[in-house]
Structures are given as structure tokens and as C-alpha cells.
Design an enzyme around this catalytic site. Structure first.
Site, PDB file in Angstrom:
ATOM      1  N   HIS A   1      17.765 -39.306  41.853  1.00  0.00           N
ATOM      2  CA  HIS A   1      18.352 -39.061  40.723  1.00  0.00           C
ATOM      3  C   HIS A   1      19.656 -39.725  40.396  1.00  0.00           C
ATOM      4  O   HIS A   1      20.402 -39.461  39.456  1.00  0.00           O
ATOM      5  CB  HIS A   1      18.517 -37.225  40.391  1.00  0.00           C
ATOM      6  CG  HIS A   1      17.714 -36.301  40.689  1.00  0.00           C
ATOM      7  ND1 HIS A   1      17.601 -35.974  42.078  1.00  0.00           N
ATOM      8  CD2 HIS A   1      16.286 -36.080  40.249  1.00  0.00           C
ATOM      9  CE1 HIS A   1      16.249 -35.332  42.151  1.00  0.00           C
ATOM     10  NE2 HIS A   1      15.606 -35.338  41.119  1.00  0.00           N
TER      11      HIS A   1
HETATM   12 FE1  FES Z   1      19.123 -35.799  42.979  1.00  0.00          FE
HETATM   13 FE2  FES Z   1      20.140 -36.848  45.501  1.00  0.00          FE
HETATM   14  S1  FES Z   1      20.474 -37.253  43.214  1.00  0.00           S
HETATM   15  S2  FES Z   1      18.797 -35.293  45.367  1.00  0.00           S
END
Ligand code: FES
Length: 196
Positions: free
Chosen positions: A161
Site C-alpha cells: 500500500h
Molecule cells: Fe500496507 Fe505495508 S503498506 S502492508
């Protein structure tokens, strides 16, 4: 015994009148039912406690799962991924430039304010040892392997993410709430680290 690392919540004066007897009886039955459910809940909880304590690893098992890592071959600018209790650990030998970059950041501006010094051992600021587990949802960030993206802040990048960590493995951008965790570890010698 340490394992060798594999690198990689009453009615008063204003209260409503008392309820009719039938209704009061209903209330009493409801109370009895609720009390029974509550007692059942307590019973179930009591049954769970021994089960959970059976599942928890003993102190012996935890002690056995420490990991020793030979860091002698990790050159400045390089990092390796070791395994500790079935989770990745990043061991990184920071360059003077990476140390300077980490120390140049105003700590108060950080989401999880910590200095590089607080995240390393005295006199060993170049050795950054952290869990390789993103504090968002637990992915393994990139940045240890040669050619892997290190993100905008030169540390680690979590492609899941988009969390970005700096050269002290502190969260700088993206959804992760905390810095990469620093496990308990000791230097057994200048080139041997015992994690756990
Ligand atoms: Fe979501 Fe690392 S940014 S698990």
C-alpha cells in the site's frame, strides 16, 4: 540455545411507576436468561484460558528461538534478511551518508518520533536491525536486496500500500502507523549478533 540464521457500562423520586406483575415476571425471566448467558460466557472464557496458556510457547521454546547472525560480510550500504521466530529481520550496515540523512530529520516531524540513536546500540549507529514486517498490514518491505526499491527516503518501501521508511527504518509516508520494530538483540562480538 540459539539457532543459526538463515540469511535471506433505580428508580428514585422521578422514576417511572413499577411495571405490572406479568411484565415484571417477564423482566425477571429476561434477567435470568441474561444471567445464564453471562454465566455461560464466563464459563466459555474460563475454558479458553487453559487452552490459550497451552498454546503459548514456553520460556524454553522462546529462548531456543533466538537467532545468531554473522554480520561480518555485510558491507556499508548493504543489508540482509535473516529469519527470527519465522519472521524476517533486516540487518543493514548504514553508510555515513545514510546515517547523516537519518540524523538530519527533525524528530518532532516524524509520525513515530525516534532518533537513529534510539533505534541502534551505543557506538553502533551504522547497524540498523529491525523486523522486516510492515507496521500497516504485515507485508515484507523491499530494500534489502540488491536493486530492490528503497523508496523516496532511501530506506525501505512496502509495495502493498505504498508505505515508505527512511534510512533509520522510520515511517515517513503511506498508511503504516509505526516505524519498523526493533527486536531485542545483543552484539555477542563485533561481528556476531544474537537476536531474541
Ligand atoms: Fe500496507 Fe505495508 S503498506 S502492508
Amino acid at each position: 540455545m540459539a539457532k543459526k540464521a538463515v540469511v535471506q457500562g433505580v428508580g428514585g423520586a422521578g422514576a417511572a411507576p413499577a411495571a405490572p406483575l406479568a411484565q415484571a415476571g417477564t423482566h425477571r425471566r429476561d434477567f435470568i436468561a441474561i444471567a445464564a448467558v453471562s454465566a455461560g460466557g464466563v464459563g466459555a472464557l474460563a475454558a479458553l484460558v487453559p487452552l490459550i496458556s497451552q498454546m503459548a510457547p514456553s520460556a524454553d521454546v522462546l529462548a531456543e528461538s533466538s537467532t545468531e547472525v554473522d554480520i561480518s560480510a555485510i558491507a556499508p550500504g548493504q543489508a540482509i534478511k535473516a529469519m527470527f521466530r519465522k519472521q524476517p529481520v533486516f540487518i543493514r550496515n548504514l553508510t555515513p551518508a545514510e546515517i547523516a540523512a537519518a540524523e538530519a530529520v527533525p524528530v518532532a516531524s516524524l509520525r513515530d518520533p525516534q532518533t537513529l540513536e534510539q533505534r541502534t546500540k551505543p557506538g553502533k549507529k551504522n547497524w540498523l536491525i529491525t523486523m522486516g514486517v510492515c507496521t500497516h498490514l504485515g507485508c515484507v518491505p523491499l530494500g534489502t536486496g540488491q536493486g530492490e526499491p528503497k523508496g523516496e527516503f532511501g530506506g525501505y518501501f512496502c509495495p502493498c500500500h505504498g508505505s515508505q521508511y527512511d534510512t533509520a527504518a522510520r515511517i515517513r509516508k503511506g498508511p503504516a502507523p509505526k516505524n519498523l520494530a526493533v527486536p531485542d538483540y545483543t552484539f555477542e562480538s563485533p561481528t556476531l549478533v544474537k537476536i531474541g
